[in-house]
Motif scaffolding. Structure first.
Motif, PDB file in Angstrom:
ATOM      1  N   HIS A 174      -0.643 107.757  79.231  1.00  0.00           N
ATOM      2  CA  HIS A 174      -1.603 106.717  78.683  1.00  0.00           C
ATOM      3  C   HIS A 174      -2.692 107.532  77.871  1.00  0.00           C
ATOM      4  O   HIS A 174      -3.917 107.283  78.059  1.00  0.00           O
TER       5      HIS A 174
ATOM      6  N   HIS B  68       0.058 107.634  72.884  1.00  0.00           N
ATOM      7  CA  HIS B  68       0.469 106.359  73.127  1.00  0.00           C
ATOM      8  C   HIS B  68      -0.179 105.359  72.417  1.00  0.00           C
ATOM      9  O   HIS B  68       0.476 104.423  72.121  1.00  0.00           O
TER      10      HIS B  68
ATOM     11  N   HIS C 112      -5.790  99.000  73.819  1.00  0.00           N
ATOM     12  CA  HIS C 112      -5.127  98.473  74.971  1.00  0.00           C
ATOM     13  C   HIS C 112      -5.017  99.491  76.012  1.00  0.00           C
ATOM     14  O   HIS C 112      -5.121  98.821  77.321  1.00  0.00           O
ATOM     15  N   ASP C 113      -5.415 100.685  76.105  1.00  0.00           N
ATOM     16  CA  ASP C 113      -5.446 101.700  77.225  1.00  0.00           C
ATOM     17  C   ASP C 113      -6.525 102.499  77.245  1.00  0.00           C
ATOM     18  O   ASP C 113      -6.466 103.515  77.897  1.00  0.00           O
TER      19      ASP C 113
ATOM     20  N   ASP D  92       4.045  97.553  73.395  1.00  0.00           N
ATOM     21  CA  ASP D  92       3.551  98.564  74.656  1.00  0.00           C
ATOM     22  C   ASP D  92       4.681  99.289  75.173  1.00  0.00           C
ATOM     23  O   ASP D  92       4.762 100.182  75.715  1.00  0.00           O
TER      24      ASP D  92
HETATM   25 ZN   LIG Z   1      -0.073 100.955  77.153  1.00  0.00          ZN
END
Ligand SMILES: [Zn+2]
Ligand SMILES: Nc1nc2c(ncn2[C@@H]2O[C@@H]3COP(=O)(O)O[C@H]3[C@H]2O)c(=O)[nH]1
Length: 223
Positions: A48, A52, A88-89, A198
């Protein structure tokens, strides 16, 4: 094979290519600042990480063009989708929600065991956007900002895999009568597209997909 600085330029090109710079009056220096802050707030962990983030965003960018979404949705929705992918991460530390909840970590306590990680990623995103120098939304109207914030929260929270069936079933139920003028339909589609992006590593060529799986397993083992 790309350096982090090159990845930041590629992300910048995606914002330019989708006409966000012009449509939302985003100053290039602010966008660069935002992307640098995003880069800084991804951790150096096996899966992550910032790469990514790039892969997911690149897949989202590709899907937007491939499906000609520009002709079907407005730029606010597209901006929500790309920015959600980018953020998102954020600040993922390599320990999943099950770990957070079982170990009663600070995040699990703060978010009452409800998607602790995704809530955190999203909160970090808006922390970055609170600073004027990295707020790519600073020239938006109050209503535009409100709508975009709501959309990004929906998209990032949708990446919690424990909600997979809930979201997928909702999508299946509207699919036959899908209507781009229906706000709820568009929202479900946006959630599906970020979910697809994702977990899209496996859709890439084997020589790309396989090392990513090794990274994911390594992160699992470390936990
Ligand atoms: Zn992700
Ligand atoms: N088996 C497998 N799982 C994946 C792959 N990519 C992502 N995932 C899983 O899907 C999850 C999506 O949400 P997370 O990022 O929290 O964690 C991810 C992984 O657990 C992949 O290529 N193979």
């Amino acid at each position: 094979q790309w350096e982090d600085a090159e990845i930041m330029v590629l992300l910048q090109v995606m914002y330019t290519d989708l006409d966000f710079i012009a449509a939302f009056n985003i100053e290039p220096a602010v966008l660069q600042h935002f992307l640098f802050e995003v880069y800084r707030r991804y951790n150096n962990i096996p899966f992550h990480n910032f790469k990514h983030c790039f892969c997911v965003t690149q897949m989202m960018y590709g899907l937007i063009w491939l499906t000609d979404l520009k002709s079907k949705m407005d730029s606010e929705d597209l901006l929500i989708m790309l920015t959600s992918a980018v953020c998102h991460d954020l600040d993922h530390a390599g320990y999943n929600n099950a770990y957070q909840i079982n170990a009663r970590t600070e995040l699990a306590l703060r978010y009452n065991d409800i998607s602790p990680l995704e809530n955190h990623h999203c909160a970090i995103a808006f922390e970055i956007l609170e600073k004027t120098e990295s707020n790519i939304f600073r020239n938006l109207s109050m209503n535009q900002y409100k709508r975009i914030r709501e959309g990004i929260i929906k998209c990032i929270l949708a990446t919690d895999m424990t909600r997979h069936n809930e979201i997928l079933n909702k999508f299946k139920s509207i699919l036959t009568a899908f209507d781009f003028t229906n706000k709820e339909h568009r929202e479900v589609l946006m959630m599906i597209l970020i979910k697809v992006s994702d977990i899209s590593n496996e859709a890439r060529p084997m020589e790309v997909a396989e090392p990513w799986l090794d990274c994911l397993l390594q992160e699992f083992y470390n936990q």
